[in-house]
Motif scaffolding. Sequence first.
Motif, PDB file in Angstrom:
ATOM      1  N   TRP A  24      -3.611 -10.090  -1.323  1.00  0.00           N
ATOM      2  CA  TRP A  24      -4.034  -8.855  -0.669  1.00  0.00           C
ATOM      3  C   TRP A  24      -4.820  -7.986  -1.638  1.00  0.00           C
ATOM      4  N   ASP A  61      -4.515   1.249   9.513  1.00  0.00           N
ATOM      5  CA  ASP A  61      -4.461   0.371  10.680  1.00  0.00           C
ATOM      6  C   ASP A  61      -3.104  -0.328  10.752  1.00  0.00           C
ATOM      7  N   TYR A  98      -6.610  -3.873  -1.753  1.00  0.00           N
ATOM      8  CA  TYR A  98      -6.671  -2.582  -1.071  1.00  0.00           C
ATOM      9  C   TYR A  98      -8.094  -2.289  -0.602  1.00  0.00           C
ATOM     10  N   LEU A  99      -8.186  -1.621   0.535  1.00  0.00           N
ATOM     11  CA  LEU A  99      -9.440  -1.098   1.064  1.00  0.00           C
ATOM     12  C   LEU A  99      -9.303   0.412   1.147  1.00  0.00           C
ATOM     13  N   SER A 133      -5.740  -7.837  -6.915  1.00  0.00           N
ATOM     14  CA  SER A 133      -5.006  -8.249  -5.719  1.00  0.00           C
ATOM     15  C   SER A 133      -3.510  -8.277  -6.014  1.00  0.00           C
ATOM     16  N   GLY A 168      -6.153   0.701   3.687  1.00  0.00           N
ATOM     17  CA  GLY A 168      -5.611  -0.530   4.249  1.00  0.00           C
ATOM     18  C   GLY A 168      -5.701  -1.669   3.253  1.00  0.00           C
ATOM     19  N   VAL A 169      -5.499  -2.873   3.755  1.00  0.00           N
ATOM     20  CA  VAL A 169      -5.576  -4.075   2.924  1.00  0.00           C
ATOM     21  C   VAL A 169      -6.374  -5.148   3.649  1.00  0.00           C
ATOM     22  N   LYS A 170      -6.851  -6.113   2.865  1.00  0.00           N
ATOM     23  CA  LYS A 170      -7.481  -7.309   3.423  1.00  0.00           C
ATOM     24  C   LYS A 170      -7.010  -8.495   2.605  1.00  0.00           C
ATOM     25  N   LYS A 171      -7.006  -9.675   3.210  1.00  0.00           N
ATOM     26  CA  LYS A 171      -6.657 -10.894   2.481  1.00  0.00           C
ATOM     27  C   LYS A 171      -7.757 -11.148   1.470  1.00  0.00           C
ATOM     28  N   SER A 172      -7.364 -11.288   0.198  1.00  0.00           N
ATOM     29  CA  SER A 172      -8.364 -11.430  -0.852  1.00  0.00           C
ATOM     30  C   SER A 172      -7.701 -11.774  -2.176  1.00  0.00           C
ATOM     31  N   SER A 220      -2.315  -3.341   8.487  1.00  0.00           N
ATOM     32  CA  SER A 220      -2.102  -3.066   7.064  1.00  0.00           C
ATOM     33  C   SER A 220      -0.776  -2.361   6.786  1.00  0.00           C
TER      34      SER A 220
END
Length: 107
Positions: free
Chosen positions: A38, A65, A40-41, A104, A29-33, A68
């Motif tokens: 973005w 999810d 990657y997670l 990112s 997935g991804v998260k704001k960072s 993402s």
Amino acid sequence: MAITLTPSAVDRVRLYQSQTPGALGLRFGVKKSGCSGWAYLIDMAKERRPDEQVFEQDGVAVFVDEASLAQVDGTEIDFVSHGLNQQFVFRNPKVAAECGCGESFTT
């Protein structure tokens, strides 16, 4: 909609799965960072969450999810070795730009 794995990524996920008791597959997935928006997670999934879609390739499950999915749909996950360094590499057709350090991205 799909997430795909190269043969080397499939092999690496299988190795991690064999070393992680209870692992069902790869969580992606991804998260704001970062400076581009973005990041990657990636982790081993030990349960399926209600908001996840599951993509399967060569017996390896990839859990993504819903939040993402819009950012990573169409991504190919690879596992590469460069000298002593080894890492997952993401070929995401939605990426418009990446930050200078490569940590990112923006779509």
